[in-house]
Design an enzyme around this catalytic site. Structure first.
Site, PDB file in Angstrom:
ATOM      1  N   HIS A 135     -11.678  -5.695   9.180  1.00  4.31           N
ATOM      2  CA  HIS A 135     -12.300  -5.456   7.871  1.00  4.31           C
ATOM      3  C   HIS A 135     -13.682  -4.820   8.025  1.00  4.31           C
ATOM      4  CE1 HIS A 135      -9.155  -8.012   6.343  1.00  4.31           C
ATOM      5  NE2 HIS A 135      -9.650  -8.035   5.138  1.00  4.31           N
ATOM      6  N   GLU A 172       0.810  -1.224   0.000  1.00  4.49           N
ATOM      7  CA  GLU A 172       0.000   0.000   0.000  1.00  4.49           C
ATOM      8  C   GLU A 172       0.840   1.270   0.000  1.00  4.49           C
ATOM      9  OE1 GLU A 172      -0.829  -2.739   1.572  1.00  4.49           O
ATOM     10  OE2 GLU A 172      -2.808  -3.166   0.776  1.00  4.49           O
TER      11      GLU A 172
HETATM   12  C1  LIG Z   1      -2.405  -4.740   4.190  1.00  5.65           C
HETATM   13  C2  LIG Z   1      -3.375  -5.560   3.411  1.00  5.65           C
HETATM   14  N1  LIG Z   1      -3.488  -5.376   2.077  1.00  5.65           N
HETATM   15  C3  LIG Z   1      -4.343  -6.109   1.335  1.00  5.65           C
HETATM   16  C4  LIG Z   1      -5.144  -7.056   1.936  1.00  5.65           C
HETATM   17  C5  LIG Z   1      -6.159  -7.877   1.104  1.00  5.65           C
HETATM   18  N2  LIG Z   1      -5.687  -9.257   0.969  1.00  5.65           N
HETATM   19  C6  LIG Z   1      -6.123 -10.222   1.792  1.00  5.65           C
HETATM   20  S1  LIG Z   1      -5.398 -11.713   1.447  1.00  5.65           S
HETATM   21  C7  LIG Z   1      -4.493 -11.042   0.207  1.00  5.65           C
HETATM   22  C8  LIG Z   1      -3.568 -11.903  -0.582  1.00  5.65           C
HETATM   23  C9  LIG Z   1      -2.489 -12.482   0.269  1.00  5.65           C
HETATM   24  O1  LIG Z   1      -1.746 -13.390  -0.478  1.00  5.65           O
HETATM   25  P1  LIG Z   1      -0.692 -14.308   0.244  1.00  5.65           P
HETATM   26  O2  LIG Z   1       0.157 -13.468   1.133  1.00  5.65           O
HETATM   27  O3  LIG Z   1       0.015 -15.120  -0.768  1.00  5.65           O
HETATM   28  O4  LIG Z   1      -1.531 -15.235   1.223  1.00  5.65           O
HETATM   29  P2  LIG Z   1      -2.605 -16.333   0.813  1.00  5.65           P
HETATM   30  O5  LIG Z   1      -3.943 -15.649   0.792  1.00  5.65           O
HETATM   31  O6  LIG Z   1      -2.223 -16.896  -0.530  1.00  5.65           O
HETATM   32  O7  LIG Z   1      -2.546 -17.387   1.885  1.00  5.65           O
HETATM   33  C10 LIG Z   1      -4.752  -9.683   0.063  1.00  5.65           C
HETATM   34  C11 LIG Z   1      -4.131  -8.811  -0.961  1.00  5.65           C
HETATM   35  C12 LIG Z   1      -5.027  -7.214   3.340  1.00  5.65           C
HETATM   36  N3  LIG Z   1      -5.797  -8.120   4.006  1.00  5.65           N
HETATM   37  N4  LIG Z   1      -4.129  -6.476   4.035  1.00  5.65           N
END
Ligand SMILES: Cc1ncc(C[n+]2csc(CCOP(=O)(O)OP(=O)(O)O)c2C)c(N)n1
Ligand SMILES: Cc1ncc(C[n+]2csc(CCOP(=O)(O)OP(=O)(O)O)c2C)c(N)n1
Ligand SMILES: [Mg+2]
Ligand SMILES: [Mg+2]
Lengths: 333, 325, 325, 333
Positions: free
Chosen positions: D132, D63
């Site tokens: 959230h 971000e």
């Molecule tokens: C600071 C922040 N930015 C964006 C999000 C939205 N978000 C939730 S899960 C996710 C993807 C995360 O991917 P990864 O780290 O590979 O974990 P996975 O879901 O694959 O286990 C995002 C962008 C968030 N929860 N927090």
């Protein structure tokens, strides 16, 4: 700790509180940028590293790691005191305070707690840039789960910081660098640590209640002095704690004076002064004049002293505004 | 002081570099006096000893399209970009004629018309912003290269990490320039990183990193020139770690208790001005020519300071303007 | 399901690992049903296919003192730590008897009494917090090791960078465990990093990184055990990149349009449950023993779900409690 | 762009606004996590990558890089539209909005500007966790230099987003995921883009002014309907823009009705409702009953629907509170 009274500056009073916490509570840690070996960029933590060793240490320029680290340590029983050098810098890591620290106890129904204390300082100063001049207390105070205070004197700096550290929930202590190395004043050390919360009447009065917090109160007291000469008696209320907020103290004072003014350094729009005025309006207390808010206008805080002086409430401007407030209603009456 | 067209001979170019660096040094020394006299107030971060980074970099850039994003320690950058020092003094003095009419001050001033897109007093925050200016270059055909300048301590800030990864995956024309003066305020940066070979950080993001002698203005110029060529060619970012020494405190008033004994004496032997002067003499410039050049800078700086001091304070009448369009 | 005392024979240990993984799988499948039925509401992130990471890690830890910090994709972690699945169902169902009385929900629940110190729905935010728990271990003689678990996409978040540097310079007993399922929500993580060999990121901070087959529960267990030994010995953090596949959507309802054709079929061949079952059979466990074991898990999960569904909803009467001490 | 009216969901209306901006203004960029190829985690940006190519792209989960990148691009003439998936996530990068974007124009006296548009969405939903579910508008609105709006309908989602993009200063558009895929409604597309600012009367009334913003207005309108049946006529004011804030519209309405209630989903304490009440109190307008603020109490937002329903104002609770407000003063009168 045995009670004693010492002549101390604001910075020395903070240092005494930290020293007491580190001495009485082995679970306390003290860390932040330049906090350890250098003794703080403002010299506030001087000598503590030498006295308490590894429990006092320097960190990288990583506010998320500093605040997140404090939370993690607190979750497992430590009592971290983390310094964020300027309140403006909390904005690079606010997630850790609002999304993390504030949620822990509630969401786990008390199974987890994050009793961290965040020491920071804020406010404008001649020559300071817009990124080092903000007053952000309204942002913190809006967040349930956090506790926020703004000590204005050496005694309060000592007392409120200890209350924050002793509290079992996250607390943000907002100091002000402009008073760190000012006049020494007698400070009562030792004695029982007070619970968090509670406003204080700095000056009793009968014509108008002037609510304020932080170092702005010095300008308000100055203004109250001038107004006294003009036959206006101000009751000056120092909120000290912005969360929890001692609304009852405000209402009690306003009930006596029938007039309300709020003065803070932060921006007026959506500032905490609005909360003060709104809570009085909701209370149904009748005022003999419309309430008054005095704070910074819609502007960024400029560095030039000639410009800064124009946007931050000064004692004369406070006096003049409160005078008008009282005068107009006396005429009305 | 602006970027050297190149058609000038090597001596002339070196003369300009020296002039730029000497101007920066005398500017900072004058600021020190003004601060002591109480004409300049607030915290001021001087760059004495780091001048070669600014002069060398700006000489390697094309400031008609390239832009730099310094930190609060940005007086040198601003001068090297070519901003008028009188307006800079005026800014620090809170004068209406200041670069930003006194809104910015020492730690947050900007001179975009000269390619200096703003100091930043939030450590690391300029990195993603410079990266964004480089992002724009991939759409606006400007051929712009953006320079994100920050200190050794800033590499531990999350925003810098995010910026480097972002710039890398999009091959953005941004140069991450670390002014490594070995200190983060009062703390030895080497104690805040596992390895103080900071240029190696770029490998985590898959772009090159290089460490150079940041007090060798020629080396800085050559390294930045090559990094800018790469960047413009769409080959992506570079991390340049320019080793230098801060010859003064982190801010005016810093007691500098963190210094090793003799540390500053050693630093003064390798400082960029002494070296550049020696190079000029070796290249055949005479002592008197050099002295004349210095005298000119002394006069310019003194004159600019005097003029700025004489100019009116920032007027409160317009303090509420320019918050919105 | 808790950490294996080790005195149990290898077969028994493998049986327990299978039981844990199978419980996680059936739990997630039951949650899928409950969500479809509208009993569970809101966004739910399942971990089908990643079970070996949780079972293997928790088996290698001493959960009487070690703690884990998962993400929103934390049901598997919670089960592997030993939390009662009935209370977990109840939490997702918003019941008073839920692990957190319904305050946490699927994406933010915690079970500290079992060493599960809380899911985190802010990507990367758990890394500095886990690092802080490890920091405490350098003062409280607990011998604690903290595990910061996060996904492949989280490595681009500033907080993770800051945590890794912080942990490295203080040699903190924290394990950074990347569950690399190759996707950041709907985006291929490889397109968001210059090199998708994420374990190499640790070299920038001067501590070891290793990539393992995250679907090989034995490999996970052995790697984490060694990392925990190092950490406890004061040798600092390790980054473990556990390669795995998410067999379901990022969240329930994800259309998964980002999948390559055949991608999931391939993934199902290497998924941890199939493999662990084969290993059990190779080790001499009979089909019927295995079937009996599975049947027991089926009954336990069905029973837990039924009981949770039958329990009362979270009572609004206490909704304002526990904000402060 | 020629005017036409289409039946669209809220999400489709946002998509139309983005599509128009990308088509009419070549300097616009659209990026964020999952925004490009996947078309957004809520499907709001579907098809835009295919239509506009590289100007629409996905970013890492960074971000600070997203917002800082947007600012840097804006400084050199682009018009970035950056998405932060949840308002809660702005807290990991708030520095870029408050210390950076908000300062640029003022400190440079207009020599630099940062016309970025940040699209985000906020609010609670059954089952959503405390990280959230927050409503953070009061934090953004407190910051001079920023602009903040909260569109509640498909038409507003289209109009306000375009106003934000067309504006030469940073703007935060706070949407709400709960209404993205609701009922379709006729949306006027094309036509001139309105300047930023200005409240709207959603329902005219005579007994009480109910000020609100964002999707909470739907519950307020529902409550107003119920109150009509009880003989109470509510004037419902949708602020739309929280910065700039149309205080004049509030005062004008209150001058007509003589009663004031403010309803928002955000926490009541130090919420923007306080600003509404305070500005009316300061104005000296006389109220026939003390003003009322209705928002979330001091609590973290719980995931369980049975708990969530207790803390977020519902139509019945709004109706009941406003009824009491009007009733009490009618008796008084
Ligand atoms: C600071 C922040 N930015 C964006 C999000 C939205 N978000 C939730 S899960 C996710 C993807 C995360 O991917 P990864 O780290 O590979 O974990 P996975 O879901 O694959 O286990 C995002 C962008 C968030 N929860 N927090
Ligand atoms: C986010 C943030 N944290 C902390 C500070 C306080 N601070 C100002 S300068 C500085 C040290 C920076 O060191 P370095 O990056 O090496 O730059 P240098 O000052 O040596 O040029 C710190 C910690 C800040 N301005 N911003
Ligand atoms: Mg440095
Ligand atoms: Mg992933």
């Amino acid at each position: 700790m045995p009670e004693e009274t010492k002549n101390l500056t604001y910075a020395q009073a903070v240092n005494e509180a930290l020293s007491r916490a580190l001495a009485e509570r082995p679970e306390t840690l003290l860390f932040g940028e330049d906090v350890g070996i250098p003794g703080g960029v403002f010299g506030v933590t001087k000598g503590l590293r030498r006295q308490f060793g590894e429990r006092v240490f320097d960190t990288p320029i990583s506010e998320s790691a500093i605040l997140g680290g404090a939370i993690g340590a607190a979750l497992v029983g430590m009592r971290p005191i983390a310094e964020v050098m300027w309140a403006d810098f909390t904005l690079v890591a606010l997630d850790q305070l609002i999304n993390q620290a504030a949620n822990v106890r509630y969401v786990s129904r008390g199974a987890l707690t994050a009793p961290i204390t965040v020491r920071t300082q804020q406010g404008s100063g001649p020559g300071a840039c817009a990124q080092h001049s903000q007053s952000l207390e309204a942002i913190f105070a809006h967040v349930p789960g956090l506790q926020v205070c703004m000590p204005a004197t050496a005694q309060e700096a000592y007392d409120l910081l200890l209350s924050a550290i002793w509290s079992d929930d996250p607390a943000i202590v907002i100091e002000n660098r402009n008073v760190y190395h000012g006049e020494k004043e007698p400070v009562r050390l030792g004695g029982p640590v007070r619970p968090v919360g509670g406003a204080a009447i700095r000056r009793p009065g009968t014509d108008v209640t002037v609510v304020t917090w932080g170092t702005m109160q010095h300008r308000v007291l100055d203004a109250a002095e001038r107004l006294q000469a003009e036959g206006i008696s101000c009751e000056v209320l120092d909120m000290r704690w912005l969360r929890p907020f001692d609304t009852a103290a405000i209402h009690a004072s306003v009930a006596r004076t029938g007039r309300l003014a709020v003065v803070h350094e932060a921006h007026t729009f959506a500032g905490l002064g609005a909360e003060v005025v709104a809570s009085v309006a909701e209370s149904g207390l009748t005022l003999s004049a419309p309430p008054l808010r005095l704070g910074a206008p819609d502007v960024r805080i400029p560095a030039a002293p000639s410009l800064l002086a124009e946007v931050i409430p000064s004692a004369p401007r406070i006096a003049e505004s409160v005078h008008r407030l009282v005068h107009q209603s006396r005429h009305a009456a | 002081m602006q970027n050297d067209p190149g058609d000038a001979g090597p001596d002339e170019a070196r003369r300009r570099l020296f002039t730029t660096m000497y101007t920066i040094r005398l500017f900072e020394e004058e600021v020190t006096r003004l601060r002591a006299a109480g004409d300049v107030v607030g915290s001021v971060h001087l760059c004495n000893g780091q001048e070669a980074i600014y002069a060398g970099t700006c000489a390697a850039l094309d400031l008609t399209r390239d832009i730099v994003f310094p930190t609060y320690r940005g007086h040198g950058w601003t001068i090297a970009c070519g901003a008028p020092i009188e307006d800079m003094f005026a800014e620090l003095l809170g004068r209406e004629s200041g670069l930003n009419g006194g809104r910015g001050g020492s730690a947050y001033l900007s001179a975009p018309q000269w390619g200096m897109y703003g100091e930043n007093s939030i450590v690391g925050a300029g990195a993603p912003i410079a990266t964004g200016a480089a992002l724009a270059a991939t759409f606006d055909n400007s051929g712009r290269v953006a320079v994100a300048a920050f200190g050794d301590g800033a590499l531990n800030q999350g925003a810098v990490h995010e910026a480097m990864n972002f710039a890398s995956i999009r091959h953005l024309p941004v140069i991450f320039l670390v002014e490594n003066n070995r200190y983060s305020e009062l703390t030895v940066t080497a104690t805040m990183v596992a390895s103080d070979r900071l240029f190696k950080r770029s490998s985590a993001y898959g772009f090159p990193g290089v460490r150079i002698d940041g007090n060798d203005v020629g080396a800085v110029r050559a390294t930045v020139a090559e990094a800018a060529r790469r960047a413009r060619a769409g080959e992506g970012p570079v991390l340049i770690e320019a080793m230098t020494e801060r010859l003064v405190g982190h801010y005016i008033g810093d007691a500098e208790q963190y210094r090793e004994p003799g540390e500053l004496d050693r630093a003064r032997e390798t400082e960029p001005l002494v070296r550049c002067a020696r190079e000029l003499l070796d290249a055949g410039v005479t002592e008197s020519e050099l002295e004349a050049l210095k005298e000119q800078v002394r006069r310019d700086v003194a004159e600019a300071s005097r003029r700025a001091l004489a100019s009116p304070l920032a007027s409160p009448d317009t303090v509420l303007e320019h918050l919105y369009a």
